[in-house]
Design an enzyme around this catalytic site. Structure first.
Site, PDB file in Angstrom:
ATOM      1  N   LYS A   9     -10.461  -3.583  -4.447  1.00 29.72           N
ATOM      2  CA  LYS A   9     -11.113  -2.730  -4.632  1.00 29.72           C
ATOM      3  C   LYS A   9     -10.417  -1.506  -4.988  1.00 29.72           C
ATOM      4  CE  LYS A   9     -14.239  -2.831  -0.784  1.00 29.72           C
ATOM      5  NZ  LYS A   9     -13.631  -2.452   1.168  1.00 29.72           N
ATOM      6  N   LYS A  12       1.098  -1.194   0.289  1.00 36.43           N
ATOM      7  CA  LYS A  12       0.011   0.199   0.071  1.00 36.43           C
ATOM      8  C   LYS A  12       0.695   1.529  -0.184  1.00 36.43           C
ATOM      9  CE  LYS A  12      -4.376  -1.426   2.040  1.00 36.43           C
ATOM     10  NZ  LYS A  12      -5.227  -1.467   3.241  1.00 36.43           N
ATOM     11  N   LYS A  72      -4.465 -10.072  -6.505  1.00 35.34           N
ATOM     12  CA  LYS A  72      -5.894 -10.065  -6.043  1.00 35.34           C
ATOM     13  C   LYS A  72      -6.802  -9.122  -6.822  1.00 35.34           C
ATOM     14  CE  LYS A  72      -5.181  -7.917  -1.907  1.00 35.34           C
ATOM     15  NZ  LYS A  72      -6.059  -6.959  -0.430  1.00 35.34           N
TER      16      LYS A  72
HETATM   17  P1  TYM Z   1     -11.123  -5.888   3.298  1.00 33.33           P
HETATM   18  O1  TYM Z   1     -12.114  -4.892   3.806  1.00 33.33           O
HETATM   19  O2  TYM Z   1     -10.198  -5.525   2.207  1.00 33.33           O
HETATM   20  O3  TYM Z   1     -11.598  -7.286   2.738  1.00 33.33           O
HETATM   21  C1  TYM Z   1     -12.574  -7.248   3.906  1.00 33.33           C
HETATM   22  C2  TYM Z   1     -12.794  -9.122   3.263  1.00 33.33           C
HETATM   23  O4  TYM Z   1     -12.298  -9.172   2.283  1.00 33.33           O
HETATM   24  C3  TYM Z   1     -11.346 -10.164   1.876  1.00 33.33           C
HETATM   25  N1  TYM Z   1     -11.034  -9.956   0.904  1.00 33.33           N
HETATM   26  C4  TYM Z   1     -10.450 -10.996  -0.368  1.00 33.33           C
HETATM   27  N2  TYM Z   1     -10.808 -12.454  -0.378  1.00 33.33           N
HETATM   28  C5  TYM Z   1     -10.733 -13.519  -1.331  1.00 33.33           C
HETATM   29  N3  TYM Z   1     -10.286 -12.617  -2.434  1.00 33.33           N
HETATM   30  C6  TYM Z   1     -10.241 -10.932  -2.915  1.00 33.33           C
HETATM   31  N4  TYM Z   1      -9.012 -11.135  -4.123  1.00 33.33           N
HETATM   32  C7  TYM Z   1     -10.108  -9.978  -1.541  1.00 33.33           C
HETATM   33  N5  TYM Z   1     -10.102  -9.186  -1.573  1.00 33.33           N
HETATM   34  C8  TYM Z   1     -10.842  -9.606  -0.260  1.00 33.33           C
HETATM   35  C9  TYM Z   1     -10.184 -10.045   2.686  1.00 33.33           C
HETATM   36  O5  TYM Z   1      -9.309 -11.103   3.275  1.00 33.33           O
HETATM   37  C10 TYM Z   1     -10.986  -9.654   3.705  1.00 33.33           C
HETATM   38  O6  TYM Z   1     -11.869 -10.931   4.689  1.00 33.33           O
HETATM   39  N6  TYM Z   1      -7.896  -5.606   7.563  1.00 33.33           N
HETATM   40  C11 TYM Z   1      -9.135  -6.690   7.377  1.00 33.33           C
HETATM   41  C12 TYM Z   1     -10.695  -5.645   7.099  1.00 33.33           C
HETATM   42  C13 TYM Z   1     -10.118  -6.125   9.103  1.00 33.33           C
HETATM   43  C14 TYM Z   1     -10.404  -7.335   9.708  1.00 33.33           C
HETATM   44  C15 TYM Z   1     -10.353  -6.572  10.781  1.00 33.33           C
HETATM   45  C16 TYM Z   1     -11.118  -8.370   9.415  1.00 33.33           C
HETATM   46  C17 TYM Z   1     -10.102  -4.872  10.574  1.00 33.33           C
HETATM   47  N7  TYM Z   1      -9.810  -5.985  11.099  1.00 33.33           N
HETATM   48  C18 TYM Z   1     -10.316  -7.567  12.249  1.00 33.33           C
HETATM   49  C19 TYM Z   1     -10.876  -9.863  10.127  1.00 33.33           C
HETATM   50  C20 TYM Z   1     -10.874  -9.587  11.221  1.00 33.33           C
HETATM   51  C21 TYM Z   1      -9.478  -5.869   5.407  1.00 33.33           C
HETATM   52  O7  TYM Z   1      -8.421  -4.752   5.142  1.00 33.33           O
HETATM   53  O8  TYM Z   1     -10.361  -6.310   4.519  1.00 33.33           O
END
Ligand code: TYM
Length: 352
Positions: free
Chosen positions: A217, A130, A214
């Protein structure tokens, strides 16, 4: 991650945890959810809610580690809540709330900032991705982001965390922080070592334009992802344009190793249909992508249509979503407050 030397030689201080099992996960309100979010995490939320106590957060504090327009943040938060509901998360079974409404997140994050080591954070690959070449100019919050994530999970003593594969390293860090806290303060088993739940072909959905990246967004090309809000025509067009090669659908998994784009489409088909990848190959082996892609598009449209219809209904009824968020925040605060009282006591703060 290797045990840090500051850990005073503890080996598995969280293994003694014998509290209740609890599921926690979250998503950032930084734009419409895509198929990766849905297959990697959201479908798992729905599967888990019947058997487990579940807490599903919209992590707006994580979102603001990069600038968010204050005029949009609340509606983006509501949109993710609407997507949870539309995908089938039931507010009578699971808690849904915005992170910024529950103070335990920021308080525990500060305590954990004082437990986690700078060296641990500097190894986080997602930060490096990032921040890119700009690592001196990004916010301190972006660097400390995984510590907040550990606090999210452990403020609820959550034992299981359904996420996509990209979150694996952050989950390892959460375990390291829990373990070091338990060890430093001499409270074996105080925090559980949370288990990541990363399963199935949906755990790592790749860009439709580049099988080595991957689905995300933040990809500048909208054709790289299927958004939950895309209409049937857009979905069909994006799959038609998805990068593949001149070959046919192969008849065995090993043959996918060198064909990441094909592997991705087969994985998406498997995750949406509930079939295994081998079963998908069994059905389409020897066919060209002129056959496979429209079949995949039909499957995706059929699967996503009811979700996007419900999503739009919720977006037309923001009061209903807000009611869920308000009541979820109260329930989340009620779970985390006594845990935070104990954390303060363990650390020896005045007044505890
Ligand atoms: P975020 O908002 O980027 O994504 C949300 C969830 O979607 C999953 N994900 C994917 N899974 C499969 N293929 C993909 N291409 C893909 N892109 C995103 C992510 O793995 C996630 O499960 N840091 C986390 C948010 C967070 C969180 C937490 C998660 C903050 N605190 C505590 C679990 C527990 C994040 O940025 O997810």
């Amino acid at each position: 991650m290797k045990q840090n030397q500051d850990n005073k030689g503890a080996d598995y201080q969280g293994a003694d945890y014998n509290g209740p099992s609890r599921v926690f996960s979250g998503m950032q309100p930084t734009g419409a959810l895509h198929l990766g979010n849905y297959l990697g995490a959201l479908t798992k939320f729905v599967d888990l809610q019947d058997e487990h106590e579940c807490v599903f957060c919209i992590v707006d504090l994580h979102a603001v580690t990069v600038f968010q327009d204050p005029k949009l943040l609340a509606s983006q938060t509501r949109e993710i809540a609407a997507a949870y509901l539309a995908a089938g998360v039931d507010p009578d079974k699971a808690i849904i709330y915005p992170q910024s409404q529950v103070a335990a997140h920021t308080e525990l994050a500060w305590f954990f900032n004082c437990v986690a080591r700078v060296g641990w954070l500097s190894r986080m690959t997602q930060f490096k991705d990032k921040a890119g070449k700009n690592s001196q100019a990004v916010s301190v919050g972006l660097y400390a982001y995984p510590v907040l994530q550990a606090a999210d999970i452990l403020a609820f003593k959550a034992t299981h965390v359904p996420v996509g594969e990209d979150q694996k390293q952050h989950l390892e860090l959460s375990r390291d922080i829990a373990q070091k806290f338990n060890n430093d303060f001499g409270v074996p088993g105080f925090f559980p070592l949370p288990e990541p739940l990363i399963k199935g072909p949906g755990a790592r959905i790749m860009s439709l334009r580049d099988g080595s990246k991957k689905m995300s967004k933040s990809d500048p090309s909208d054709n790289s992802r299927i958004n939950l809000t895309d209409d049937a025509e857009t979905i069909a067009k994006k799959f038609r344009k998805a990068r593949t090669d001149a070959g046919m659908v192969p008849d065995n998994i090993d043959a996918l190793a060198e064909r990441p784009e094909v592997k991705n489409l087969v994985g998406i088909y498997a995750a949406l249909s509930g079939m295994s990848e081998t079963q998908v190959l069994g059905e389409y082996a020897g066919q060209g992508f002129g056959v496979f892609k429209p079949a995949l598009a039909d499957l995706a449209v059929e699967h996503l249509r009811p979700i996007s219809t419900r999503l739009n209904d919720y977006l037309d009824n923001p009061d209903e979503v807000d009611k869920v968020l308000r009541s979820g925040a109260e329930k989340a605060a009620a779970i985390s407050a006594p845990i935070m009282d104990d954390v303060r006591r363990v650390m020896g703060f005045w007044g505890t």
